[in-house]
Structure formats: C-alpha cells, structure tokens
Design an enzyme around this catalytic site. Structure first.
Site, PDB file in Angstrom:
ATOM      1  N   SER A 747     -58.672  19.579   4.808  1.00 50.43           N
ATOM      2  CA  SER A 747     -59.291  20.113   3.386  1.00 50.43           C
ATOM      3  C   SER A 747     -59.918  19.137   2.463  1.00 50.43           C
ATOM      4  O   SER A 747     -60.215  19.494   1.620  1.00 50.43           O
ATOM      5  CB  SER A 747     -58.270  21.092   2.633  1.00 50.43           C
ATOM      6  OG  SER A 747     -57.139  19.909   2.333  1.00 50.43           O
ATOM      7  N   LYS A 790     -52.199  23.460  -5.086  1.00 55.04           N
ATOM      8  CA  LYS A 790     -53.063  22.522  -5.191  1.00 55.04           C
ATOM      9  C   LYS A 790     -53.769  22.498  -6.708  1.00 55.04           C
ATOM     10  O   LYS A 790     -53.799  21.729  -7.423  1.00 55.04           O
ATOM     11  CB  LYS A 790     -54.451  22.545  -4.335  1.00 55.04           C
ATOM     12  CG  LYS A 790     -53.908  22.170  -2.785  1.00 55.04           C
ATOM     13  CD  LYS A 790     -55.082  22.447  -1.806  1.00 55.04           C
ATOM     14  CE  LYS A 790     -54.858  21.791  -0.566  1.00 55.04           C
ATOM     15  NZ  LYS A 790     -55.982  22.036   0.379  1.00 55.04           N
TER      16      LYS A 790
END
Ligand code: ADP
Length: 881
Positions: A747, A790
């Site tokens: 990611s 996140k």
C-alpha cells in the site's frame, strides 16, 4: 646337599630374635643335656636338638610344669602317629586339636605317660575313619603334647606344639595304634641376599595383609618380624594364616626355604587381593546398609514423632477428607470411578513415598474441578445493554452485535454459541468488553493469555507420570473460575507459537470446537471434562497469524481504535474516574480541562487504544497527590500548562514529524497491529550507476512496489517533465524512517511513486496530505486494507487530506463522523491523479489525469473526471445519489 645348612642348636638359639641373650643363656644347658643323651654320631652331622619355646615353660600339664629339660632330640626315631584331618601342624606352631578316635585316644594316653612326643600327619583323604599309613601324607611334624583335657563326650582336647618336620619312613606297628619310624627333614637354607630379599618381600606382603585384615591384630606383625631364620618365618606365617590344608601341606613339604618363601609370598599376594576385593565389597555393602538403616531409623523416628504429635493418622484422615470431597464434587459417573480407583490406590501407598503426593495432588485436582457447578445466565437484554453502556463509551455497532449474540442465546439456550473474536490494537477495550459480557450474563470471567504458548501441553496438560505435572491452561482456568460455564477469554491467539513440542493450535481447535469440546480430555486429569457450556471469547491484535482452521470457528469483531474526541470522552467518563477510584484520590478533587486531556492524547501518546493514555492520566493524578502529600498546594484544576509541568516535555510532536520541507518526501499511511501509522518516505538522488537503493527494513512486497514505482516514473519521464537521462548516471536511494521497524505490504506504492516524482521534478509534496494505495506498472491505483486505522492515524497526526483508492471509498462509512467531518478524502484510480493532487507548484503534470484505458476507467457517474479534492460530504453525497 651342598650349600644346605643344617640348623645347629646354638645357632638356632642365638638367632632366636627377641631376646637372643637369654636364648643363648638357655641354649647351653639344653645343648649339653641333649649331647649327653644322644648316641655318638659322626662329627660331620651332629644330631640337631630343638628346644621348646620359652612359652612352653609356663604351660602346665597335669600340674607339672614343663621344664627346660623337656628337650627333644631330633634323630630318626620311632613315634606314635596322630593322623589329623583338615589341618597341618608346622614346626614351632601351637595347635589345639580335638581327638575322638579310640585308637588316637589310646595313643595319646600312652604318649602322655611317656615323653609326650608324637608325630602329626595330615590325612590325604579326610573321609577315612581308620586311616592306614598309606592314607597319610609322607611329611608331617614331630610334636609334643603340651596339654590334654578330657571332655565329657569321650573326647579329649589337646594342645600340641610342632617341633620339626619329619618324614614318615616306615610303619612299625598298626595296632593298637599306628607307630612309625620318622626322620627329620632339614630346611635347605642358604644365608644369602636372595633369601633375605625373599623373606623381606614376604614380610612386606604380610604387612599389607595385616593392614586391611579384619582379624589379624597388629601384634602379629611384630611377632612375624621376630621370626628367624627365614624358613621359620615362612612356617610361622603359613600356620598363622587361615589357609586350606591342601595349601598348607605343600608348604610343609617344601624343604627348599627359597621356594617356600616364594610360594608363600604368592599365596599372600593372592590372599591380599582377595581381602582387598572383599573389603571393597564389604564397604559397598556397608554403605548401602548404612543408608537403608538410616532411612529405616528416620522413618521410625518420623512415625514416633507423628504419633507423639497426634498426627499418626494423618494419612488416614487425609484419605477420609478426600473421600468426602469426592462425594461432594458430584462427578460424572466415569470420572467418579476413576477418582475412587485412585483413592483406593492412595490408601495403599505409604505417605512417605513420592507417589503418594502425586496421587493426592491428582485427587485434589479432580475434586476441585467444577463438575456440577454452574451459574444461571441472565439473558435480560435491557440489563445487558445497561452494563455494556455503563462500561464502554461508543462502540455502538459492537454493542449491537453483542446484544444480538445474547438474544440468540435467550431463544435457544442450548444453541452452540459461536466464538467471538475481538480483533484490534492494544488498549481498544477487547478485554474490558469480555468482562462486561460476563457481567451482563452473570457468568464468571476468566482470562488466559496464549501469547508465547508453544507447547501443546500448556493447553492440554502433561501426563501424570511427569514430575510436577499439572493440567493445562484451559482446565486450570476453569478451576479458578469455579464454574463449568464461565466466560473464558483466550487472549492473544495471534501470538500462539508452535515448535517441536507439538502444535498448540490443534489442541486449541479441539477446545473451541463445539463438536468436540463436550468431552475435552486433559492429559493430566485423563478424564473428559465438558467445555460445551463455556462461553469462549478470543482476542487478537490482528488475524493474519491465526491458523485458518481456528479463524473459521470464530466470529470476528473488529475494534479499530479511537479518535481524539472519543478518547476525550472516554477519559472523562471512564479512565479518570477509574484512576481516581483505584488510587483512592477522591478527596483530592482534581479536575481536567478538555484541552489538558487532548494535550495528553496528542502530545504524550500516539496510539490507537487507550493504554498509554490511561497510564499518563493516572500519572497526572499521582503526581498531584504526591505534591499535596509533600505539603504543597498544587493547582487542582489541570490545564495544558499543568500537564506540561507534570509530565515533562511533549513526546510526540506530530507536526514536526509530518512537515514536508523539500522535494523527495511524501507521507504514506501504514497499518500495524498496534493501529495505523503515518509513514514518511524519503528519496534522494546521487551520481551513480542506475541503482535503486532501498533502506529501512523493507519487506519483499514493499521493495517490489518501489521498483514498480521507479519503472512507472522512468517510462513516463516525458509526461512528468523529468530529464529522460536522469537515471543514466545516478543512483536513487529511498528510505523509510524508523529503520529498525520492519515494514511490508503494497500500500506504500503511491507514496513511493510520489516521493520519486517529487524528487525528480523538484516539486514539493503539499503539507497536510497523506496517501495510501497500491500501484501497478501502468499507473493504476489499487485498493488497500486497514483503511479505518490508517485514516484514524492520519487524523491523530493532524493531517486533513487523505488520498485513497476509489475502491476503498465504501469503507469510509466505518470512520467516525467526527473524524470524517474534519477530513478531506480524495479517491483516485490513477497515479497521475495522486501526483496532481499532492505536488506543489504550477507546472502541470503533462498528461492529465484520467482514464488511460477503458478497463480502468471509473464510470462517469462514479469517479471524478479531473482530479479534485473532495470533501467527505461530497463523497457522502455522491453515494447517496
Ligand atoms: P485490550 O484488551 O484491547 O488491550 P483493554 O480492554 O485492556 O484493552 O482496555 C484498556 C483500558 O481502556 C481499560 O481500562 C478499558 O476499560 C478502557 N477502555 C477501552 N475501551 C473503552 C471504551 N470504549 N469505553 C471505556 N473504557 C474503555
């Protein structure tokens, strides 16, 4: 017979050892007397005269003392013969004998009436009752009878003294007893060094024997040393030692003194060995005997002491008590049988034996297991909701899920309950939720951490035969709970290990499997225990390491972490009151301002959960309490300044960490088991040769993302406005700080690419923007996991814009509104969009963002056509439509 010396009387006497003067004195009249009696013989060979030893003078026979005149002339002569069995008489030796044979008795009577001399010959075959001359050995000993005592049973006991070796020449008569002609056998003795050496060796050997012999006193050594000449020493020792007759007889027959000394030394050496081995064995036997005797004595004493203290029946009482406990434990039949059997065995084992303790401990475990104890479930949902609300702020969805779970049980009590698994970073309330569920249901709560468990036996116990064996974690927990249906929390199932001891997860599977756990058998108890009524709840920080088979059994509930405002609310409602309560600081009346709490949240902790926050709040309270105790008057209302004063310098200055000061840096978002994290990625270029250096403990997947990003950049230099030759003579280095922490995953792709482009175009990344997304070689942006964590991390770090893959948009629902409302989300499909959004400066990204191929194009209604930053409300609105 050259070199062979016959003993002369004078010589004999003068060498006689201990008191030679006296002997010399005695020897003269004796010699004269003998000389007077003996027939004239050739001067060459004077007939030897043997004297009685001095001791004989004191021996009285029939009241008449033997006098010095009792000398015996040694010459061939006729003497009555006494055959003896099992023994051999040596010259000068004293020998007691029992005589019973009529012939021998008669002979003795006659001898006593005459000069008392007889000849003693050993029988060859001790079995013959009336031995003839042929049954006797040829060499015997001339002897004098010193004493004769009549015994009541027609026997007599005599004491004879050997005088000299004699040879049996010829039988004179056989009736009424054996009479024979005998002649002396002289020692063949040479007075040389060899003989002296042999005699010395013999003495040394004898000395060794005396030193270890249990029967020979030290005085005999002195006596032996006084024996001379060497032939006589050999005779002395041969007669002294307990040797069998068939060993002694050859020694008697050995005329050659050297040979006699030699043989005897060998015999003694063997005797010494035998004694030594015997002594060793004796010592060993003694040792083990000592040990056993000691134990026996101690046992006896112990018993006596116990009796004295009235504890004599201790074990009996213990057994009775156990019996009663077994009775009360209401065990299932099969278990009861096993317990009874063990109890019967226990009664047979002595209490001092180690097995006694083993068996007793086992029985105690059996009795203490809650075989029939259980609590009644409280399935009142209102009550359950009240409990959950009271203990926990927020977590609405999770509470709903838990209530659903309880509702199912209400309707179907025997329903096979699924296993709840709370997954989330530390301090997010997993344990406390478990406790609340137990409280709501009215069940006992028990918690067992599986972190670091790598041995199957820790789950299932060790067999009883192991020393110090115990049941495994599960049954130990159940015993602690004291109920067979507690809420059993298995913490940290993601930390379960496995090694050569066997895989604990397979044992755990059995524990959690409703099909099998009704008869869970622990190795220690070795009888089935029903775990089907236990409500298992597990916790984990993340699910990846949990074996799939185990994951399948569980219903996962995720707890992502809290926002600052949630933390503020939780602090107010729960953490601060709890800390005050636990530290007993009610009287202190400390209050916190919201800003103070938020300062602790932001500047002193950086976490998804509440662990450190809880600790720091408690620190504030304790430090205030300490000041009060020291007599100061500290402010009781805590504001941000006071926080700084009490806790010291701020630990997390997120702004500094996230500020981007030059091209080549970009902010990514990472997911970790402890929650989300903001990750600064830095790139730099230097002269070199087309190398991409990657540092900061990057995993394989992340390295590949970096290479993909670089390839993308190199293949788009034109559009990006980068010098096409940039890579020809340079190296690029990409580093992810916190180099000690391993990082992996795809990611970071968009961030890596953005950092590279920023570096090579010289355009800085805008401050306040963080991004996450995987990229493909062709520049597509693919969705990522852990969005919620996140985003929360970005929010914690004070970032207001987050670039996310379009496909992750749907996950925004999960994010608390108060976070969403403060943040801007920019969904993207392509890297060009990312670059357009994040890079500063007017220079446009040449190829404008947008779908480059039909496959990846977002639908007109779904995705933005040109890059724009959408606020959360825009996203929300679009989805509604
Ligand atoms: P975990 O088991 O996930 O590591 P804990 O259950 O130990 O976390 O929680 C840490 C602390 O935070 C506990 O004191 C707990 O009561 C508190 N806590 C966590 N979540 C909440 C919440 N939603 N409301 C109130 N207190 C909470």
């Amino acid at each position: 017979m050259s070199g062979v010396r016959r003993p002369e009387p004078a010589r004999l006497a003068s060498r006689g050892g201990r008191n030679s003067k006296e002997k010399a004195r005695r020897s003269r009249p004796a010699r004269e007397a003998a000389a007077a009696r003996r027939p004239r013989r050739s001067a060459k060979r004077p007939p030897p005269v043997y004297m009685l030893p001095r001791r004989a003078q004191k021996i009285e026979i029939g009241g008449e003392p033997l006098t010095e005149t009792a000398t015996v002339t040694l010459a061939p002569r006729q003497v009555p013969v006494l055959p003896v069995r099992h023994t051999v008489l040596f010259p000068f030796a004293l020998l007691p004998l029992n005589v019973g044979r009529p012939k021998s008795l008669r002979m003795l009577n006659d001898a006593m009436a005459a000069d008392r001399t007889i000849a003693v010959f050993a029988e060859r075959q001790p079995t013959t009752e009336d031995p003839a001359a042929t049954d006797l050995h040829r060499v015997g000993t001339l002897a004098v009878v010193l004493r004769m005592i009549r015994m009541p049973d027609e026997q007599v006991s005599i004491l004879v003294q050997g005088l000299a070796r004699v040879h049996l020449n010829e039988v004179v008569s056989t009736e009424p007893y054996l009479t024979a002609k005998v002649s002396p056998v002289y020692d063949a003795e040479v007075d040389d060094v060899e003989t002296a050496g042999l005699a010395q060796a013999l003495l040394t050997e004898f000395e060794r024997i005396v030193s270890i012999s249990p029967t020979l006193p030290a005085e005999v050594l002195v006596a032996a040393k006084n024996q001379s000449p060497p032939g006589r020493l050999a005779d002395f020792l041969a007669s002294l030692l307990e040797l069998p007759a068939d060993v002694k007889q050859p020694l008697l027959e050995m005329q050659d003194v050297k040979q006699r000394l030699h043989s005897l030394t060998e015999i003694l050496a063997r005797q010494h060995q035998v004694l030594e081995v015997g002594q060793q064995i004796q010592e060993q036997v003694q040792q083990s005997l000592d040990q056993r005797q000691k134990e026996f004595l101690l046992r006896q004493q112990l018993e006596a002491i116990q009796k004295e203290l009235g504890e004599g029946d201790e074990s009996r009482r213990e057994i009775d008590e156990l019996k009663e406990k077994i009775e009360k434990a209401h065990m299932p039949e099969e278990v009861r049988r096993e317990a009874d059997r063990e109890l019967a065995r226990l009664a047979r084992i002595p209490p001092q034996a180690p097995e006694y303790t083993v068996a007793r401990t086992y029985l105690e475990w059996m009795c203490e297991m809650p075989w029939a104890v259980s609590t009644e479930d409280d399935l009142d949902l209102k009550h359950a909701r009240a409990v959950l609300d009271e203990d926990h702020y927020g977590l609405d969805k999770i509470k709903e899920r838990i209530l659903e779970f309880l509702a199912v049980r209400r309707f179907k009590r025997d329903a096979r309950t699924p296993i709840l698994c709370f997954v989330g970073p530390p301090g997010t309330g997993k344990t406390s939720l478990g406790m609340s569920i137990a409280k709501a249901l009215g069940r006992k709560f028990i918690r067992q951490s599986l972190g670091g468990v790598r041995d199957e036996a820790e789950i299932r116990g060790h067999r009883r035969t192991y020393i110090g064996a115990l049941p495994g974690n599960i049954l130990r927990g159940i015993r602690r709970a004291g109920s067979r249906n507690p809420l059993f929390m298995l913490d940290e199932i993601d930390k379960l290990g496995a090694d050569f001891h066997g895989d604990p997860s397979s044992a755990l599977l059995e524990v959690l499997d409703p099909e099998q756990n009704g008869t869970f058998t622990d190795h220690y108890l070795d009888v089935p225990f029903d775990l089907s009524q236990v409500l298992f709840v597990t916790t984990a920080n993340y699910l990846d390491p949990v074996p799939p088979a185990l994951r399948d059994r569980m219903e996962v509930i995720e707890l992502a972490g809290y926002t600052d405002l949630e933390k503020l609310a939780i602090s107010r409602r729960h953490l601060i009151p709890k800390a005050i309560r636990e530290n007993g600081l009610e009287e202190l009346n400390v209050t916190f301002s919201d800003e103070a709490i938020l300062k602790v949240v932001r500047d002193y902790t950086s976490e998804a959960g509440l662990r450190n926050l809880e600790r720091e709040l408690a620190n504030l309270l304790r430090r205030t309490a300490k000041l009060v105790a020291e007599g100061e008057e500290p402010p009781r209302a805590i504001d941000p300044n006071r926080v700084h004063e009490l806790l010291g310098p701020e630990r997390f200055q997120t702004e500094q960490l996230t500020r981007i000061e030059q091209p080549g840096a970009a902010l990514g978002l990472a997911w970790t088991p402890a929650g989300g994290e903001v990750l600064m990625i830095e790139a730099t270029v230097m002269p070199g040769s087309k190398q991409l250096l990657l540092t900061g403990q990057l995993g394989e997947v992340m390295r590949e993302s970096a290479h993909a990003a670089l390839s993308y950049v190199r293949s788009h230099v034109g559009e990006l406005g980068i010098d096409p030759e940039f890579f020809e003579s340079s190296d690029i280095h990409v580093h992810l700080p916190s180099g000690a922490i391993p990082k992996d995953g795809p990611s970071a792709g968009v961030t890596l690419c953005t950092a590279l482009v920023s570096l090579l175009t010289g355009r800085k990344v805008r401050t306040g923007i963080a991004m996450t997304g995987e990229i493909t070689l062709l520049g597509r942006v693919l969705p990522i996991g852990g969005l919620k964590e996140k985003v929360l991390a970005a929010h914690r770090a004070g970032i207001n814009t987050v670039i996310i893959p379009t496909e992750n948009q749907k996950g925004l629902d999960e994010i608390p509104v108060e976070v969403r409302s403060h943040m801007i989300f920019a969904p993207v499909d392509r890297i060009e969009q990312v670059l357009g959004l994040s890079l500063e400066g007017d220079a446009p990204v040449k190829t404008v963002v947008g779908p480059t191929d039909s496959e990846t194009a977002p639908s007109a209604s779904d995705g933005p056509e040109t890059p724009s930053i959408q606020t959360e409300s825009v996203v929300a609105r679009r989805r509604e439509s």
